[in-house]
Design an enzyme around this catalytic site. Structure first.
Site, PDB file in Angstrom:
ATOM      1  N   PRO A 156       0.849  -1.091  -0.105  1.00  0.00           N
ATOM      2  CA  PRO A 156      -0.047  -0.034  -0.124  1.00  0.00           C
ATOM      3  C   PRO A 156       0.950   1.313   0.089  1.00  0.00           C
ATOM      4  CG  PRO A 156       0.186  -0.901   2.200  1.00  0.00           C
ATOM      5  CD  PRO A 156       1.387  -1.631   1.393  1.00  0.00           C
ATOM      6  N   LYS A 181       4.722  -5.479  -6.676  1.00  0.00           N
ATOM      7  CA  LYS A 181       3.823  -4.719  -7.243  1.00  0.00           C
ATOM      8  C   LYS A 181       3.469  -3.766  -6.142  1.00  0.00           C
ATOM      9  CE  LYS A 181       0.077  -3.305  -7.938  1.00  0.00           C
ATOM     10  NZ  LYS A 181      -0.330  -1.704  -7.431  1.00  0.00           N
ATOM     11  N   PRO A 182       3.963  -2.566  -6.038  1.00  0.00           N
ATOM     12  CA  PRO A 182       4.028  -1.260  -5.236  1.00  0.00           C
ATOM     13  C   PRO A 182       2.598  -0.662  -5.444  1.00  0.00           C
ATOM     14  CG  PRO A 182       5.767  -0.736  -6.800  1.00  0.00           C
ATOM     15  CD  PRO A 182       5.162  -1.963  -7.155  1.00  0.00           C
ATOM     16  N   GLU A 184       0.407   2.270  -6.668  1.00  0.00           N
ATOM     17  CA  GLU A 184       0.486   3.352  -8.016  1.00  0.00           C
ATOM     18  C   GLU A 184       0.458   4.742  -7.413  1.00  0.00           C
ATOM     19  OE1 GLU A 184      -2.309   3.828 -11.108  1.00  0.00           O
ATOM     20  OE2 GLU A 184      -1.868   1.761 -11.959  1.00  0.00           O
ATOM     21  N   GLU A 254      -2.339  -8.787   5.297  1.00  0.00           N
ATOM     22  CA  GLU A 254      -2.143  -7.783   6.500  1.00  0.00           C
ATOM     23  C   GLU A 254      -3.293  -6.489   6.045  1.00  0.00           C
ATOM     24  OE1 GLU A 254      -0.709  -8.506   9.145  1.00  0.00           O
ATOM     25  OE2 GLU A 254       0.647 -10.164   8.392  1.00  0.00           O
ATOM     26  N   CYS A 288      -1.876   1.366   9.597  1.00  0.00           N
ATOM     27  CA  CYS A 288      -2.818   0.526   9.734  1.00  0.00           C
ATOM     28  C   CYS A 288      -3.233   0.582  11.393  1.00  0.00           C
ATOM     29  CB  CYS A 288      -2.626  -0.948   9.281  1.00  0.00           C
ATOM     30  SG  CYS A 288      -0.810  -1.331  10.042  1.00  0.00           S
ATOM     31  N   GLU A 382     -12.991   1.855   9.520  1.00  0.00           N
ATOM     32  CA  GLU A 382     -11.522   2.486   9.290  1.00  0.00           C
ATOM     33  C   GLU A 382     -11.676   3.895   8.735  1.00  0.00           C
ATOM     34  OE1 GLU A 382      -8.531   0.698   6.983  1.00  0.00           O
ATOM     35  OE2 GLU A 382      -7.059   0.982   8.443  1.00  0.00           O
ATOM     36  N   ARG A 443       6.130  -1.628  17.800  1.00  0.00           N
ATOM     37  CA  ARG A 443       6.663  -2.986  17.622  1.00  0.00           C
ATOM     38  C   ARG A 443       8.315  -2.889  17.272  1.00  0.00           C
ATOM     39  NH1 ARG A 443       4.976  -3.542  11.077  1.00  0.00           N
ATOM     40  NH2 ARG A 443       6.143  -5.463  11.098  1.00  0.00           N
TER      41      ARG A 443
HETATM   42  P1  NAP Z   1      -5.480  -0.818  -1.272  1.00  0.00           P
HETATM   43  O1  NAP Z   1      -6.352   0.211  -2.114  1.00  0.00           O
HETATM   44  O2  NAP Z   1      -5.995  -2.171  -0.788  1.00  0.00           O
HETATM   45  O3  NAP Z   1      -4.295  -1.082  -2.022  1.00  0.00           O
HETATM   46  C1  NAP Z   1      -3.135  -1.795  -1.908  1.00  0.00           C
HETATM   47  C2  NAP Z   1      -2.398  -2.469  -3.186  1.00  0.00           C
HETATM   48  O4  NAP Z   1      -3.292  -3.363  -3.600  1.00  0.00           O
HETATM   49  C3  NAP Z   1      -1.989  -1.573  -3.790  1.00  0.00           C
HETATM   50  O5  NAP Z   1      -0.641  -1.852  -4.560  1.00  0.00           O
HETATM   51  C4  NAP Z   1      -2.970  -1.561  -5.110  1.00  0.00           C
HETATM   52  O6  NAP Z   1      -2.408  -1.168  -6.343  1.00  0.00           O
HETATM   53  C5  NAP Z   1      -3.414  -2.974  -5.193  1.00  0.00           C
HETATM   54  N1  NAP Z   1      -4.448  -3.523  -5.627  1.00  0.00           N
HETATM   55  C6  NAP Z   1      -5.456  -2.862  -5.756  1.00  0.00           C
HETATM   56  N2  NAP Z   1      -6.588  -3.681  -6.344  1.00  0.00           N
HETATM   57  C7  NAP Z   1      -6.045  -4.960  -6.470  1.00  0.00           C
HETATM   58  C8  NAP Z   1      -6.753  -6.009  -7.061  1.00  0.00           C
HETATM   59  N3  NAP Z   1      -7.804  -6.401  -7.425  1.00  0.00           N
HETATM   60  N4  NAP Z   1      -5.715  -7.274  -7.017  1.00  0.00           N
HETATM   61  C9  NAP Z   1      -4.481  -6.935  -6.491  1.00  0.00           C
HETATM   62  N5  NAP Z   1      -3.998  -5.912  -6.045  1.00  0.00           N
HETATM   63  C10 NAP Z   1      -4.688  -4.872  -6.065  1.00  0.00           C
HETATM   64  O7  NAP Z   1      -4.690   0.104   0.024  1.00  0.00           O
HETATM   65  P2  NAP Z   1      -4.030   1.231  -0.052  1.00  0.00           P
HETATM   66  O8  NAP Z   1      -5.269   2.213   0.176  1.00  0.00           O
HETATM   67  O9  NAP Z   1      -3.043   1.276  -0.545  1.00  0.00           O
HETATM   68  O10 NAP Z   1      -3.714   1.234   1.680  1.00  0.00           O
HETATM   69  C11 NAP Z   1      -4.508   1.621   2.770  1.00  0.00           C
HETATM   70  C12 NAP Z   1      -4.918   0.225   3.572  1.00  0.00           C
HETATM   71  O11 NAP Z   1      -3.769  -0.402   3.825  1.00  0.00           O
HETATM   72  C13 NAP Z   1      -5.553   0.601   4.838  1.00  0.00           C
HETATM   73  O12 NAP Z   1      -6.851  -0.159   4.947  1.00  0.00           O
HETATM   74  C14 NAP Z   1      -4.448   0.133   5.854  1.00  0.00           C
HETATM   75  O13 NAP Z   1      -5.108  -0.188   7.086  1.00  0.00           O
HETATM   76  C15 NAP Z   1      -4.194  -0.864   5.014  1.00  0.00           C
HETATM   77  N6  NAP Z   1      -2.715  -1.201   5.818  1.00  0.00           N
HETATM   78  C16 NAP Z   1      -2.574  -2.449   6.747  1.00  0.00           C
HETATM   79  C17 NAP Z   1      -1.326  -2.678   7.220  1.00  0.00           C
HETATM   80  C18 NAP Z   1      -1.120  -3.989   7.934  1.00  0.00           C
HETATM   81  O14 NAP Z   1      -0.128  -4.336   8.319  1.00  0.00           O
HETATM   82  N7  NAP Z   1      -2.200  -4.517   8.631  1.00  0.00           N
HETATM   83  C19 NAP Z   1      -0.334  -1.801   7.071  1.00  0.00           C
HETATM   84  C20 NAP Z   1      -0.526  -0.723   6.363  1.00  0.00           C
HETATM   85  C21 NAP Z   1      -1.671  -0.470   5.616  1.00  0.00           C
HETATM   86  P3  NAP Z   1      -2.918   0.212  -6.946  1.00  0.00           P
HETATM   87  O15 NAP Z   1      -2.050   1.256  -6.316  1.00  0.00           O
HETATM   88  O16 NAP Z   1      -2.578  -0.086  -8.336  1.00  0.00           O
HETATM   89  O17 NAP Z   1      -4.401   0.501  -6.738  1.00  0.00           O
END
Ligand code: NAP
Length: 480
Positions: A156, A181-182, A184, A254, A288, A382, A443
């Protein structure tokens, strides 16, 4: 290896297929969330590049000894130390995070490299004597860990460097090739770190970095049967989608969090105020494990709110490049508008805004809300930004019920000096971590970390656990 358009200060980056730059493809433009200036470009990959990256990783190359893996990761750490300001400036420019947060993040990434390098040198096998039961015999059973054929890691935006480092470094330490795949939204730092690893001597087959349309790149990688593990950090929505399409392979998820800080009647209120503010506002509230709900014993809520307001007002927000600024932007204007809506809805549902609630572009001011109903959206779901909703509870049972009342179960913080309280919370909170007199996000980069319920499948990350998931255990036995 590093490609930068130094005349304009705009980073011109490209995806890499096993060390080879992708030369033609659509161009992604990355703009500063703060002022919209162009920060960099990325030449995107196509489906054929994803297929090629998989083929080259599976074909493999020089298998590295433990010492060689150690040396590469240690060299990468040294390079990151030398370039920490460059990295921090890139993190801050593309994500809008305050530069002081970005510098801190580079330190965390150095720790990941250090712990992973150390793990490379540590034997991870076990030995079992077999003559220890009437059914046994004079043999010994041994275990060794072997690399997987291929890992796919998807990250993310919220820690543009550390999320990437936490995925690919344990994979490399385990000897497993990885396709990254980081996000975008923050690809420049991810690609810069990939280049740093190549420079540190990483054989190219061990790492590719790809961005492009989700259906062509991310979903192709997730679904490919040659991939043995998918490690994903991101939203619940995307995590569940990945779980539904990945097929027969390991998945590490995660996902989101809605972490409480629980402030008991006996708490040191100054400590509670400090932890609640740091947890709510650091990293623009985009962790998160950020504090997303402040739960306070009703007997101390009045003095707590007074002190918390004064503390929150000291969190300066504005230009992320300014070293005095504590809170930069959120990731983009759309996210800030969403947060504004979350606050407006909370007010409609009965809450009062005591501080902040103001938005300017992608900047959202640190915001404090009280009288928040327990069923308000800001409590149940969230919100990824510098919002601090405060709720009162009556007693420890009530605090536990309220803390456990959401779909998430990532981490938690308790502020108390009463051992009985501590033990009760450790036993009864349905979360992956309980931190006492600390923020939920505390952590070490090596220790087990990860959530349950909608926050994850209970599979932990952190360097040591992650290396286990990026490898498999082979058992063999010998006559003895
Ligand atoms: P996101 O929208 O879920 O995107 C994360 C990644 O998934 C991006 O690289 C995104 O690519 C990719 N992605 C999107 N659609 C996909 C699909 N259909 N198949 C595979 N990959 C796909 O999350 P975010 O908005 O970047 O991050 C915020 C979220 O991450 C929050 O909910 C946060 O709580 C959570 N988070 C959790 C942790 C943990 O350790 N539990 C740590 C940090 C963050 P694109 O950028 O190209 O869309």
């Amino acid at each position: 290896m590093e490609q930068t358009d130094s005349s304009s200060g705009v980073a011109a980056k490209t995806c890499y297929v096993a060390g080879k730059p992708v030369e033609t493809g659509n161009i992604l433009h990355i703009r500063s969330p703060f002022d919209g200036r162009l920060v960099g470009t990325v030449t995107l990959a196509k489906k054929a590049d994803a297929d090629r990256a998989i083929e080259l990783a599976i074909a493999g190359g020089k298998r590295l000894s433990r010492f060689e893996r150690y040396t590469i990761l240690e060299r990468a750490r040294q390079l990151l130390i030398e370039r920490k300001i460059e990295f921090a400036q890139m993190i801050s420019a593309e994500s809008g995070l305050a530069i002081r947060e970005a510098i801190y993040e580079t330190g965390r990434a150095q720790d990941v490299l250090m712990f992973a390098a150390m793990e490379c040198l540590r034997d991870d096998g076990q030995i079992f004597s077999s003559d220890v039961s009437p059914q046994g015999k004079a043999r010994k059973i041994f275990t060794i860990r072997e690399p997987l054929s291929l890992a796919v890691c998807i990250t993310p935006f919220n820690h543009p460097l550390n999320q990437v480092v936490h995925k690919i470094v344990p994979s490399i330490a385990a000897g497993t090739p990885v396709v990254l795949k980081p996000s975008e939204k923050t690809p420049l730092t991810a690609i810069k770190f990939t280049e740093l690893l190549y420079e540190a001597g990483l054989p190219h087959y061990l790492l590719s970095v790809l961005l492009g349309p989700v259906a062509e790149i991310a979903e192709t990688l997730v679904q490919d049967p040659r991939v043995e593990v998918v490690s994903f950090t991101g939203s619940v929505r995307v995590g569940k989608k990945i779980a539904s399409i990945a097929g027969y392979k390991k998945i590490i998820l995660e996902l989101g969090g809605n972490d409480p800080i629980i402030i008991m009647e006996d708490a040191d209120l100054d400590m509670a105020v400090y932890l609640a503010a740091e947890g709510s506002f650091r990293n623009s509230g985009q962790r998160c494990t950020a504090v997303k709900r402040i739960l306070v014993h009703e007997k101390v809520i009045e003095p707590f709110v007074e002190k918390f307001l004064a503390k929150s007002a000291t969190y300066t927000y504005g230009d992320p490049a300014d070293p005095e600024i504590i809170v930069g932007t959120v990731i983009d204007e759309a996210s800030a508008i969403f947060l504004e809506t979350v606050v407006a809805n909370a007010v409609e549902q009965g809450a009062r805004v005591l501080l902040g609630g103001k938005r300017n572009g992608a900047l959202m001011s640190p915001t404090v809300l009280v009288d928040v109903p327990r069923d308000a959206d800001i409590v149940k779901f969230e919100s990824f930004g510098p919002l601090a909703p405060i709720l009162a509870f009556k007693n420890i049972e009530d605090a536990i019920t309220l803390a456990n009342s959401t779909a998430y179960g990532l981490s938690s913080a308790i502020v108390t000096n009463n051992l009985e309280n501590v033990l009760r919370f450790v036993k009864d909170l349905k979360v992956g971590t309980v931190n006492v007199n600390e923020v939920p996000g505390f952590r070490m980069e090596s220790t087990p970390f990860g959530g349950i319920k909608d926050s994850g499948l209970g599979v932990k990350e952190g360097v040591i656990e992650a290396m286990k998931h990026f490898s498999f255990v082979k058992t063999f036995s010998l006559p003895w």
